[in-house]
Write an enzyme that holds these catalytic residues in place. Sequence first.
Site, PDB file in Angstrom:
ATOM      1  N   TYR A  27       0.805  -1.228   0.000  1.00  0.00           N
ATOM      2  CA  TYR A  27       0.000   0.000   0.000  1.00  0.00           C
ATOM      3  C   TYR A  27       0.838   1.278   0.000  1.00  0.00           C
ATOM      4  CZ  TYR A  27      -3.947  -3.025   1.159  1.00  0.00           C
ATOM      5  OH  TYR A  27      -4.906  -3.998   1.137  1.00  0.00           O
ATOM      6  N   TYR A  76      -5.636  -0.244   9.294  1.00  0.00           N
ATOM      7  CA  TYR A  76      -6.301  -0.237   7.987  1.00  0.00           C
ATOM      8  C   TYR A  76      -7.327   0.894   7.993  1.00  0.00           C
ATOM      9  CZ  TYR A  76      -3.865  -4.434   6.607  1.00  0.00           C
ATOM     10  OH  TYR A  76      -2.879  -5.324   6.294  1.00  0.00           O
ATOM     11  N   ASN A  78     -10.448   1.546   7.186  1.00  0.00           N
ATOM     12  CA  ASN A  78     -11.811   1.595   7.723  1.00  0.00           C
ATOM     13  C   ASN A  78     -11.888   1.420   9.235  1.00  0.00           C
ATOM     14  OD1 ASN A  78     -10.939  -0.925   7.056  1.00  0.00           O
ATOM     15  ND2 ASN A  78     -12.815  -1.611   6.078  1.00  0.00           N
ATOM     16  N   ASN A 124     -14.181   5.673   3.861  1.00  0.00           N
ATOM     17  CA  ASN A 124     -14.297   4.778   5.018  1.00  0.00           C
ATOM     18  C   ASN A 124     -13.465   5.236   6.206  1.00  0.00           C
ATOM     19  OD1 ASN A 124     -16.119   3.086   3.746  1.00  0.00           O
ATOM     20  ND2 ASN A 124     -14.514   1.787   2.885  1.00  0.00           N
TER      21      ASN A 124
END
Length: 197
Positions: A27, A76, A78, A124
């Site tokens: 990522y 992460y 969300n 999110n």
Amino acid sequence: MRLFRRGDGASTLDLLVAGLGNPGRAYEPTRHNVGWLVLEELARRHDGSWRSKFSGSLAEVRLGDLRLGLLKPETYMNESGRSVGAAARFFKVEPGSLLVVHDDVDLEPGRFQARLGGGLAGHNGLRSLAQHLGTQEFLRLRIGVGLPGRGDPRSVSDWVLSAFDSDEDVDGLVARAADAVETLAAEGLEATQARFN
């Protein structure tokens, strides 16, 4: 002019800056991680060292006589609110002294928008923050990453989780966004909006 004032029982930080992103090598270079990239640039500029705290990485830096906390949630995207909420409670940071740096597909690539409050726009990370903080009235620095171009088969979620294109000046984008954070901390929201929005 000092933007933030500390009183008895007030926060030990003048500004908590949370950069949204996802942990993991895959990522790192993606549009969704631009918030992390900006915080890494700020830590580099101000000799911040990262330590594990609040389900994330935290660096505390000085900007003149201001104390800033830089937080990269590692939960992460969300679940970002879990990390940011814990840090905000620990440092007794009011929502108006919390700046969230995040990618935004509704802004053209390279455009910025500094603001207080606003909607969640299907993001999110922002949704999680609003749930954990109990408000949407926190400062934001929206960094435009645009949408897939005509004929691009990628969904919006695939788009934000893909790397920046080779012709995009990511270093320049990150440096300007870090400048915007410094301006907001030192001079306030209106000055930042006038210069960067």
